[in-house]
Design a protein around this motif. Structure first.
Motif, short mmCIF file in Angstrom:
data_model
loop_
_atom_site.label_atom_id
_atom_site.label_comp_id
_atom_site.label_asym_id
_atom_site.label_seq_id
_atom_site.Cartn_x
_atom_site.Cartn_y
_atom_site.Cartn_z
N LYS A 273 0.81 -1.16 0.02
CA LYS A 273 0.04 -0.03 0.01
C LYS A 273 0.89 1.25 -0.03
O LYS A 273 0.64 2.24 -0.58
CB LYS A 273 -1.00 0.05 1.22
N LEU A 274 2.06 1.28 0.74
CA LEU A 274 2.84 2.39 0.85
C LEU A 274 3.47 2.59 -0.36
O LEU A 274 3.79 3.63 -0.97
CB LEU A 274 4.10 2.19 1.71
N GLU A 275 3.71 1.41 -1.22
CA GLU A 275 4.34 1.73 -2.56
C GLU A 275 3.41 2.49 -3.71
O GLU A 275 3.56 3.24 -4.40
CB GLU A 275 4.88 0.34 -3.25
N LYS A 276 2.11 2.03 -3.56
CA LYS A 276 0.93 2.48 -4.21
C LYS A 276 0.92 3.97 -3.91
O LYS A 276 0.65 4.89 -4.77
CB LYS A 276 -0.08 1.75 -4.27
N LEU A 277 0.97 4.28 -2.76
CA LEU A 277 0.73 5.75 -2.31
C LEU A 277 1.79 6.36 -2.83
O LEU A 277 1.74 7.86 -3.37
CB LEU A 277 0.62 5.75 -0.82
N LYS A 278 3.12 5.68 -2.73
CA LYS A 278 4.34 6.75 -3.46
C LYS A 278 3.98 6.86 -4.82
O LYS A 278 4.35 8.05 -5.48
CB LYS A 278 5.63 6.02 -3.12
N GLN A 279 3.72 5.78 -5.48
CA GLN A 279 3.10 6.25 -7.00
C GLN A 279 2.34 7.29 -7.31
O GLN A 279 2.30 8.12 -8.26
CB GLN A 279 3.01 4.82 -7.68
N THR A 280 1.47 7.39 -6.05
CA THR A 280 0.31 8.43 -6.50
C THR A 280 0.95 9.61 -6.37
O THR A 280 0.66 10.79 -6.87
CB THR A 280 -0.87 8.20 -5.35
N ASN A 287 2.93 15.97 -12.65
CA ASN A 287 1.86 16.99 -13.18
C ASN A 287 2.00 18.39 -12.47
O ASN A 287 1.14 19.21 -12.47
CB ASN A 287 0.52 16.15 -13.13
N ASN A 288 2.89 18.44 -11.52
CA ASN A 288 3.20 19.80 -10.66
C ASN A 288 1.90 20.12 -10.06
O ASN A 288 1.29 21.17 -9.83
CB ASN A 288 3.38 20.83 -11.84
N LEU A 289 1.46 19.00 -9.40
CA LEU A 289 -0.01 19.21 -8.22
C LEU A 289 0.68 19.02 -6.97
O LEU A 289 1.70 18.04 -6.62
CB LEU A 289 -0.94 18.23 -8.50
N LYS A 290 0.31 19.56 -5.78
CA LYS A 290 0.56 19.36 -4.43
C LYS A 290 -0.67 18.54 -3.84
O LYS A 290 -1.55 18.34 -4.26
CB LYS A 290 0.39 20.49 -3.62
N SER A 325 8.31 15.63 -2.41
CA SER A 325 8.29 17.24 -2.93
C SER A 325 6.68 17.43 -3.31
O SER A 325 6.38 18.67 -3.40
CB SER A 325 9.28 17.36 -3.98
N ALA A 326 5.70 16.29 -3.47
CA ALA A 326 4.80 16.66 -3.85
C ALA A 326 3.53 16.75 -2.58
O ALA A 326 2.49 17.42 -2.70
CB ALA A 326 3.92 15.30 -4.66
N LEU A 327 4.26 16.59 -1.37
CA LEU A 327 3.40 16.73 -0.07
C LEU A 327 3.19 18.32 0.08
O LEU A 327 4.10 18.97 0.11
CB LEU A 327 3.99 16.08 0.87
N LEU A 328 1.91 18.45 0.45
CA LEU A 328 1.29 19.87 0.83
C LEU A 328 1.26 19.93 2.05
O LEU A 328 1.63 20.97 2.89
CB LEU A 328 0.32 20.44 -0.04
N ALA A 329 0.18 19.23 2.63
CA ALA A 329 -0.15 19.00 4.25
C ALA A 329 -0.59 17.99 4.49
O ALA A 329 -1.15 16.95 3.70
CB ALA A 329 -1.48 20.10 4.26
#
Length: 505
Positions: A273-280, A287-290, A325-329
């Protein structure tokens, strides 16, 4: 012929003899094995406690500099396991006012003190719900014969809820120092003395994340084919990449996604599950989304004895993804105020406070919020979160006044309208529902309110869904069918009229 019969009979007798001897040997062997399993704790314990599944406070040992015999890793692990099991048994005993399992972890004299305390609580109709959240033990002494050990456990974070006649009379969190003497008896490190040496009130550290640059224009996201089961067998990074590209090209800059406690393995977080979350998260970065990552979705227990498991779950996820780097909050919990009535508001808020402290202790950079289901709850714990999130599915004519009330009550925190939307379902189960045109008009109007009040926002949701699990909204068809049609894109992949207002124009 007679000789042949004798040979057959002789063969049968020999074979029978061999079988009987084999059975006797097998029986003796089984008996020997049974007699040698007397020290197996899993068969000795009345409670058969499995610490890994039931009790996992954070343990940080001081470097070993003890007097007496040098401590080996095996004995230290055994002391730690029995020590934590003793705490768990003691918590259960004081919650239920029963003595089950106490004798396995306390010597005769020590258990008498526990028994007396339980009898007193019974007489006064008092119960205690408690847990310890962290321990910092120092091994002071280990005897030369390996039968006695002494530790000092400093800065134990201990949480208690005391009830009298089933009414909460006291809730407290303390920092406590204990001196503990262990004796090795029957293969157990039993507690001989547990002495409280010092107590002081717990004060959480105030860690405030920077939110000056926060500018959320986003959407709540589930893949269309697997809503509420995003990380299951249908997981596809290619699908997520495609969807995130649509979101980015629509003018949005962020997504809110969800982690379900049970689905991710509870305290023992599932690596797949952690690997799938990482891929997300990787797909969002491409896509330069947070990403606002919501923890504990669909969790509603809050039982004090489960807190240590909840904390280890969050600790694992936060520690792994805090530098992505994608994590916002971090969003601690989706709509916890819906559990106030069934679980008790005080308990839910205490759980949230401890979870915020844990997340901030692991990640002091990213902001933390809570996804409240309405505007009335938005001010709860506003001093603990870094920005305030609320959901709104009520009359739009009342929204502007509600926002101004929140801005007055919470003047120093940014407000994020974290969920909002309207279903375009109108059919057999809801003949007077809303149309796609009604949905478009709704989003046009709410974006005007958002702009006028300088709110940040995350709408619900990108897609209409073909199926909605019963666990989400129940089995009533009018509710399930309504929930299927909140999207900006219909089940065939066609953008609905509302898509034009997915963000401010």
């Amino acid at each position: 012929m007679v000789g042949l019969n004798k040979n057959i009979l002789r063969t049968i007798l020999i074979a029978s003899y061999i079988m009987i001897v084999a059975l006797i040997i097998s029986g003796v062997s089984a008996l020997f094995s049974y007699l040698n399993t007397g020290a197996d704790r899993s068969t000795m314990l009345h409670t058969e406690i499995e610490k890994v599944e039931q009790y996992l406070p954070k343990m940080v040992w001081e470097p070993l500099r003890n007097e007496g015999r040098p401590m080996d890793k095996e004995n230290l692990n055994a002391i730690q396991n029995d020590y934590l099991d003793a705490w768990y048994v003691m918590h259960v005993a004081y919650k239920t006012n029963t003595t089950e399992g106490v004798k396995d972890y306390f010597t005769d004299s020590a258990r008498e003190n526990i028994y007396s305390f339980i009898q007193l609580n019974k007489a006064e109709n008092t119960t205690i719900e408690s847990t310890t959240l962290s321990h910092n033990p120092t091994l002071e002494f280990f005897s030369e014969d390996g039968q006695l050990a002494v530790i000092t456990d400093r800065n134990v974070v201990e949480y208690k809820r005391i009830f009298k006649a089933e009414k909460l009379v006291l809730e407290t969190t303390e920092i406590v120092t204990y001196k503990i003497v262990f004796l090795l008896e029957d293969g157990f490190w039993r507690i001989r003395h547990l002495v409280k040496e010092n107590t002081e009130a717990y004060k959480s550290k105030s860690i405030i994340a920077v939110t000056d640059s926060l500018n959320i224009k986003g959407i709540n996201y589930y893949p269309q084919a697997s809503p509420w089961n995003m990380y299951g067998d249908k997981f596809s990074k290619d699908t997520i990449l495609k969807d995130f590209k649509i979101i980015k090209e629509a003018g949005l800059n962020s997504v809110r996604i969800f982690v379900q406690y049970d689905d991710f393995g509870k305290a023992e977080v599932n690596p797949e599950k952690l690997e799938k979350l990482k891929q997300t998260l990787d797909a969002a970065e491409e896509n330069n989304l947070k990403v606002i990552l919501t923890l504990f979705d669909f969790y509603g227990d809050y039982s004090v004895l489960n807190w240590t498991l909840n904390l280890r779950h969050a600790e694992k996820i936060v520690s792994i993804f805090k530098d992505h780097s994608a994590l916002l909050a971090w969003d601690i919990k989706n709509e916890p105020n819906l559990d106030f009535e069934s679980r008790g508001q005080d308990l839910v808020i205490s759980w949230l406070e401890n979870m915020i402290d844990l997340v901030k202790s692991v990640d002091d950079k990213h902001p933390v919020t809570i996804g409240w289901s309405n505007t009335q709850s938005a001010s709860i714990l506003n001093d603990k979160v870094d920005f305030v999130s609320f959901h709104y599915y009520e009359d739009l004519d009342l929204l502007d006044a509600s926002i101004k009330t929140m801005q007055k009550d919470i003047p120093d925190k940014k407000l994020v309208l974290q969920e909002f939307g309207i279903s375009s379902y109108s059919g057999f189960w809801k003949p007077f529902g809303s149309s796609e045109e009604d949905q478009a008009n709704y989003h046009k109007k709410i974006q005007e309110i958002i702009a006028a009040n300088k709110l940040q926002f995350m709408s619900w949701t990108l897609y209409d869904f073909v199926d909605v699990p019963k666990a989400v909204v129940g089995s009533r068809p009018w509710r399930r069918n309504t929930q299927k049609h909140f999207g900006f894109i219909d089940k065939n992949g066609t953008k609905k009229a509302s898509f034009k207002y997915i963000t401010q124009q």
